[in-house]
Design a protein around this motif. Structure first.
Motif, PDB file in Angstrom:
ATOM      1  N   VAL A 235       0.854  -1.184   0.000  1.00 16.46           N
ATOM      2  CA  VAL A 235       0.000   0.000   0.000  1.00 16.46           C
ATOM      3  C   VAL A 235       0.890   1.235   0.000  1.00 16.46           C
ATOM      4  N   THR A 236       0.648   2.129  -0.965  1.00 16.36           N
ATOM      5  CA  THR A 236       1.329   3.418  -1.029  1.00 16.36           C
ATOM      6  C   THR A 236       0.306   4.460  -1.445  1.00 16.36           C
ATOM      7  N   ASP A 237       0.751   5.708  -1.578  1.00 20.12           N
ATOM      8  CA  ASP A 237      -0.099   6.641  -2.292  1.00 20.12           C
ATOM      9  C   ASP A 237       0.196   6.500  -3.787  1.00 20.12           C
ATOM     10  N   ILE A 238      -0.466   7.280  -4.615  1.00 17.77           N
ATOM     11  CA  ILE A 238      -0.333   7.090  -6.063  1.00 17.77           C
ATOM     12  C   ILE A 238       0.996   7.635  -6.581  1.00 17.77           C
ATOM     13  N   GLN A 239       1.737   8.332  -5.723  1.00 19.07           N
ATOM     14  CA  GLN A 239       3.106   8.741  -6.069  1.00 19.07           C
ATOM     15  C   GLN A 239       4.138   7.776  -5.484  1.00 19.07           C
TER      16      GLN A 239
END
Length: 272
Positions: A235-239
């Motif tokens: 899980v990450t952000d979209i960056q």
């Protein structure tokens, strides 16, 4: 007792009871109102959050609670919107309120405990299917007490994805529409279920391979992102930055297709 096991068991029991009450109250009638355009709330949401808050405060009187309907309780004067106390529960009494209000059985109770802004306990309970997804940091992810894991799919073209759209029309809304179109072509398909917490639980269980969305609130994803991570996903952000549920975007996958999804999402962003 193992770290956070008491908190996990309490959250599981509270989520189950809240889900039972939600289903019972729906059968006797409820009222619907608008918090903002395309953002519904019912009196059942509010009653469920009051119940969950009361139970959490009874068991953990020194913890604070941040919920969708009533915000942060007893905030310290020194706190800001971006600063959390050491232990904070995040509660979404009904994630998927539009589905609930329209009689679509795709909604859930989401409860998470964060310590220093990182989830250590996460519970998502789907009362329509009587499915309880739960995780604690370092303890893996369970579905009704049995271990689950993210999928083994390695190719984006064979992956089944899921997303949601921001409630308010915005640049992120337009990006999501374009990303939805592109990824529908480049994958096996994209679903839109109407509950981010269920989306994440399904990625954790290997039912779906990847999820992305913009504009989510902390209570939408604080439990679900831990489910995915403890089930073996990423899980990450979209960056591709660290995710804690306080970021404006998120990407959760089985890990194998994470880079491919990041690349595709960034390609769409660059041209919109």
């Amino acid at each position: 007792m193992s770290d956070f096991l008491l908190e996990l068991r309490a959250a599981e029991a509270i989520a189950r009871e809240a889900g039972k009450r939600i289903v019972q109250q729906r059968s006797t009638g409820f009222t619907v109102s608008l918090k903002a355009k395309n953002d519904l709330v019912t009196d059942v949401d509010r009653a469920a959050e009051v119940f969950i808050r009361d139970q959490l405060h009874r068991i953990f009187p020194n913890d604070t609670v941040l919920g969708e309907e009533y915000g942060l309780d007893a905030p310290d004067a020194s706190e800001t919107a971006n600063t959390a106390p050491k232990r904070r529960w995040l509660v979404d009494p009904i994630d998927g309120t539009v589905n609930f209000a329209m009689g679509i059985p795709m909604f859930c109770v989401s409860i998470a405990l964060q310590v220093d802004n990182n989830s250590v306990v996460g519970v998502v309970y789907d009362p329509s299917r009587d499915e309880l997804f739960s995780a604690r940091l370092g303890g893996g992810t369970m579905l009704d007490g049995q271990p689950i894991a993210t999928s083994a799919e390695t190719e984006l073209e064979n992956a089944l994805l899921v997303t949601g759209f921001p409630a308010q029309r915005s640049p992120e809304y337009e990006q999501t529409v374009e990303q939805f179109t592109v990824l529908t072509r480049e994958s096996r398909g994209v679903r839109r279920l109407g509950s981010a917490a269920i989306d994440l639980a399904y990625v954790a269980a290997g039912r779906l391979d990847g999820f992305w969305e913009y504009g989510l609130s902390p209570w939408d994803t604080a439990a679900g992102y831990l489910l995915v991570q403890e089930a073996g996903g990423i899980v990450t952000d979209i960056q591709n930055q660290h995710y804690t549920c306080h970021e404006p975007s998120m990407l959760a996958t089985n890990g194998h297709i994470h880079t491919a999804m990041l690349t595709t999402l960034a390609r769409v962003i660059a041209r919109t």
